[in-house]
Design a protein around this motif. Structure first.
Motif, PDB file in Angstrom:
ATOM      1  N   HIS A  46       0.814  -1.218   0.000  1.00 63.94           N
ATOM      2  CA  HIS A  46       0.000   0.000   0.000  1.00 63.94           C
ATOM      3  C   HIS A  46       0.850   1.271   0.000  1.00 63.94           C
ATOM      4  O   HIS A  46       0.295   2.370   0.104  1.00 63.94           O
ATOM      5  CB  HIS A  46      -0.944   0.004   1.207  1.00 63.94           C
ATOM      6  CG  HIS A  46      -2.080  -0.968   1.072  1.00 63.94           C
ATOM      7  ND1 HIS A  46      -3.279  -0.617   0.524  1.00 63.94           N
ATOM      8  CD2 HIS A  46      -2.186  -2.278   1.392  1.00 63.94           C
ATOM      9  CE1 HIS A  46      -4.095  -1.674   0.522  1.00 63.94           C
ATOM     10  NE2 HIS A  46      -3.444  -2.689   1.041  1.00 63.94           N
ATOM     11  N   LEU A 124      -3.487   3.768   6.194  1.00 61.51           N
ATOM     12  CA  LEU A 124      -3.895   2.425   6.599  1.00 61.51           C
ATOM     13  C   LEU A 124      -4.244   2.435   8.084  1.00 61.51           C
ATOM     14  O   LEU A 124      -3.555   3.076   8.874  1.00 61.51           O
ATOM     15  CB  LEU A 124      -2.728   1.458   6.359  1.00 61.51           C
ATOM     16  CG  LEU A 124      -2.885  -0.011   6.742  1.00 61.51           C
ATOM     17  CD1 LEU A 124      -3.860  -0.714   5.802  1.00 61.51           C
ATOM     18  CD2 LEU A 124      -1.520  -0.716   6.697  1.00 61.51           C
ATOM     19  N   CYS A 156     -12.264   6.959   4.778  1.00 62.42           N
ATOM     20  CA  CYS A 156     -11.605   5.902   5.533  1.00 62.42           C
ATOM     21  C   CYS A 156     -10.646   5.114   4.632  1.00 62.42           C
ATOM     22  O   CYS A 156     -11.034   4.633   3.567  1.00 62.42           O
ATOM     23  CB  CYS A 156     -12.660   4.979   6.135  1.00 62.42           C
ATOM     24  SG  CYS A 156     -11.968   3.855   7.354  1.00 62.42           S
ATOM     25  N   PRO A 157      -9.384   4.956   5.061  1.00 61.31           N
ATOM     26  CA  PRO A 157      -8.441   4.140   4.299  1.00 61.31           C
ATOM     27  C   PRO A 157      -8.748   2.658   4.531  1.00 61.31           C
ATOM     28  O   PRO A 157      -9.664   2.331   5.285  1.00 61.31           O
ATOM     29  CB  PRO A 157      -7.096   4.527   4.919  1.00 61.31           C
ATOM     30  CG  PRO A 157      -7.433   4.819   6.344  1.00 61.31           C
ATOM     31  CD  PRO A 157      -8.796   5.469   6.305  1.00 61.31           C
ATOM     32  N   PRO A 158      -7.992   1.760   3.916  1.00 63.01           N
ATOM     33  CA  PRO A 158      -8.180   0.333   4.215  1.00 63.01           C
ATOM     34  C   PRO A 158      -8.001   0.075   5.716  1.00 63.01           C
ATOM     35  O   PRO A 158      -7.139   0.680   6.356  1.00 63.01           O
ATOM     36  CB  PRO A 158      -7.080  -0.357   3.403  1.00 63.01           C
ATOM     37  CG  PRO A 158      -6.749   0.607   2.312  1.00 63.01           C
ATOM     38  CD  PRO A 158      -6.951   1.975   2.902  1.00 63.01           C
ATOM     39  N   TYR A 160      -7.496  -3.043   8.485  1.00 64.09           N
ATOM     40  CA  TYR A 160      -7.181  -4.458   8.699  1.00 64.09           C
ATOM     41  C   TYR A 160      -7.169  -4.758  10.189  1.00 64.09           C
ATOM     42  O   TYR A 160      -6.575  -4.027  10.974  1.00 64.09           O
ATOM     43  CB  TYR A 160      -5.815  -4.804   8.094  1.00 64.09           C
ATOM     44  CG  TYR A 160      -5.881  -4.967   6.601  1.00 64.09           C
ATOM     45  CD1 TYR A 160      -5.991  -6.231   6.018  1.00 64.09           C
ATOM     46  CD2 TYR A 160      -5.854  -3.853   5.767  1.00 64.09           C
ATOM     47  CE1 TYR A 160      -6.087  -6.376   4.637  1.00 64.09           C
ATOM     48  CE2 TYR A 160      -5.943  -3.999   4.385  1.00 64.09           C
ATOM     49  CZ  TYR A 160      -6.058  -5.258   3.834  1.00 64.09           C
ATOM     50  OH  TYR A 160      -6.155  -5.402   2.473  1.00 64.09           O
ATOM     51  N   THR A 182     -11.727  -4.048   6.048  1.00 64.92           N
ATOM     52  CA  THR A 182     -11.309  -4.407   4.695  1.00 64.92           C
ATOM     53  C   THR A 182     -10.785  -5.833   4.649  1.00 64.92           C
ATOM     54  O   THR A 182     -11.003  -6.568   3.692  1.00 64.92           O
ATOM     55  CB  THR A 182     -10.201  -3.442   4.215  1.00 64.92           C
ATOM     56  OG1 THR A 182     -10.633  -2.099   4.427  1.00 64.92           O
ATOM     57  CG2 THR A 182      -9.852  -3.674   2.759  1.00 64.92           C
ATOM     58  N   GLY A 183     -10.044  -6.192   5.711  1.00 57.36           N
ATOM     59  CA  GLY A 183      -9.428  -7.513   5.724  1.00 57.36           C
ATOM     60  C   GLY A 183      -8.832  -7.828   7.077  1.00 57.36           C
ATOM     61  O   GLY A 183      -8.991  -7.074   8.041  1.00 57.36           O
ATOM     62  N   THR A 190      -2.568 -12.632   5.026  1.00 55.41           N
ATOM     63  CA  THR A 190      -3.362 -11.409   4.971  1.00 55.41           C
ATOM     64  C   THR A 190      -4.478 -11.669   3.989  1.00 55.41           C
ATOM     65  O   THR A 190      -4.213 -12.104   2.861  1.00 55.41           O
ATOM     66  CB  THR A 190      -2.490 -10.210   4.514  1.00 55.41           C
ATOM     67  OG1 THR A 190      -1.446 -10.034   5.478  1.00 55.41           O
ATOM     68  CG2 THR A 190      -3.314  -8.938   4.407  1.00 55.41           C
ATOM     69  N   VAL A 192      -8.083 -10.168   2.143  1.00 59.24           N
ATOM     70  CA  VAL A 192      -9.052  -9.121   1.876  1.00 59.24           C
ATOM     71  C   VAL A 192     -10.413  -9.769   1.948  1.00 59.24           C
ATOM     72  O   VAL A 192     -10.652 -10.828   1.349  1.00 59.24           O
ATOM     73  CB  VAL A 192      -8.819  -8.487   0.489  1.00 59.24           C
ATOM     74  CG1 VAL A 192      -9.937  -7.507   0.155  1.00 59.24           C
ATOM     75  CG2 VAL A 192      -7.462  -7.803   0.427  1.00 59.24           C
ATOM     76  N   HIS A 194     -14.412  -9.123   1.348  1.00 60.90           N
ATOM     77  CA  HIS A 194     -15.337  -8.199   0.700  1.00 60.90           C
ATOM     78  C   HIS A 194     -16.607  -8.104   1.509  1.00 60.90           C
ATOM     79  O   HIS A 194     -17.142  -9.106   1.951  1.00 60.90           O
ATOM     80  CB  HIS A 194     -15.623  -8.656  -0.729  1.00 60.90           C
ATOM     81  CG  HIS A 194     -14.379  -8.718  -1.555  1.00 60.90           C
ATOM     82  ND1 HIS A 194     -13.778  -7.577  -2.019  1.00 60.90           N
ATOM     83  CD2 HIS A 194     -13.605  -9.747  -1.940  1.00 60.90           C
ATOM     84  CE1 HIS A 194     -12.692  -7.920  -2.690  1.00 60.90           C
ATOM     85  NE2 HIS A 194     -12.560  -9.236  -2.647  1.00 60.90           N
TER      86      HIS A 194
END
Length: 195
Positions: A46, A124, A156-158, A160, A182-183, A190, A192, A194
């Motif tokens: 990222h 992130l 909002c960013p990803p 985790y 996101t994940g 790791t 992701v 959905h």
């Protein structure tokens, strides 16, 4: 209905907490090394320059090695500090940063306090969780800090969540205010998810 979901969440959290407390020191060390490897890869993918993370407790998948390495590489890492109003302040992680026990007995950084808005410009978010399901719904530890943070961000960013492999479940009980992620980052992979 909310009372039923609340009870389901409470029971699942208790079971997950007990499982975490039964892990050996060696298993926790292995998990921390795996989490560091996975987070290093995620940050590289990222092109992260600024992020949030959290100081892991003794029973969580370890994040401290990753944070130290990220800071050494020049990544700006914001660490959460709990507030009585349910929001999070932030502090910038430092190489030899001091920690203190936070409001709920969790480790928190000691340093200059930044407001809840400080997290709005990160690339992130890496957050704790008790479990996450395959649709990306996260079960936290019941105080709502990260749900409020994610829900209040304009862009909002990803996001985790860091969990052990066994804490990726088919389904977790959820309510309207619960925010999906996101994940997940586990010691071995790791993913992701959905939603």
């Amino acid at each position: 209905m909310d009372g039923i979901v609340d009870n389901e969440k409470r029971a699942l959290r208790a079971e997950l907490r007990e499982r975490r407390q039964q892990r050996s020191a060696a298993a926790l060390d292995t998990a921390a090394a795996g989490v560091r490897e996975q987070l290093d890869r995620l940050v590289a993918e990222h092109a992260v320059r600024s992020m949030s993370c959290f100081l892991s407790t003794t029973t969580e998948p370890g994040t401290r090695e990753f944070i130290a390495a990220a800071v050494a590489r020049g990544i700006r890492v914001l660490l959460p500090i709990t507030r009585a109003d349910g929001l999070l302040d932030w502090a910038v992680a430092e190489q030899e940063g001091a920690t203190a026990e936070g409001m709920f007995g969790m480790p928190e950084p000691v340093g200059e306090l930044l407001s809840p808005d400080a997290v709005n410009d990160v690339d992130l978010l890496v957050i704790p969780a008790a479990a996450v399901d395959r649709s990306g719904m996260r079960l936290g530890w019941g105080r709502g800090y990260f749900d409020k943070t994610i829900g209040s961000m304009e862009k909002c960013p990803p996001v985790y969540a860091v969990i052990f492999d066994s804490e990726l479940l088919d389904e977790v009980p959820s309510e309207v205010h619960d925010q999906p992620v996101t994940g997940v980052v586990t010691p071995t992979r790791t993913l992701v998810l959905h939603h």
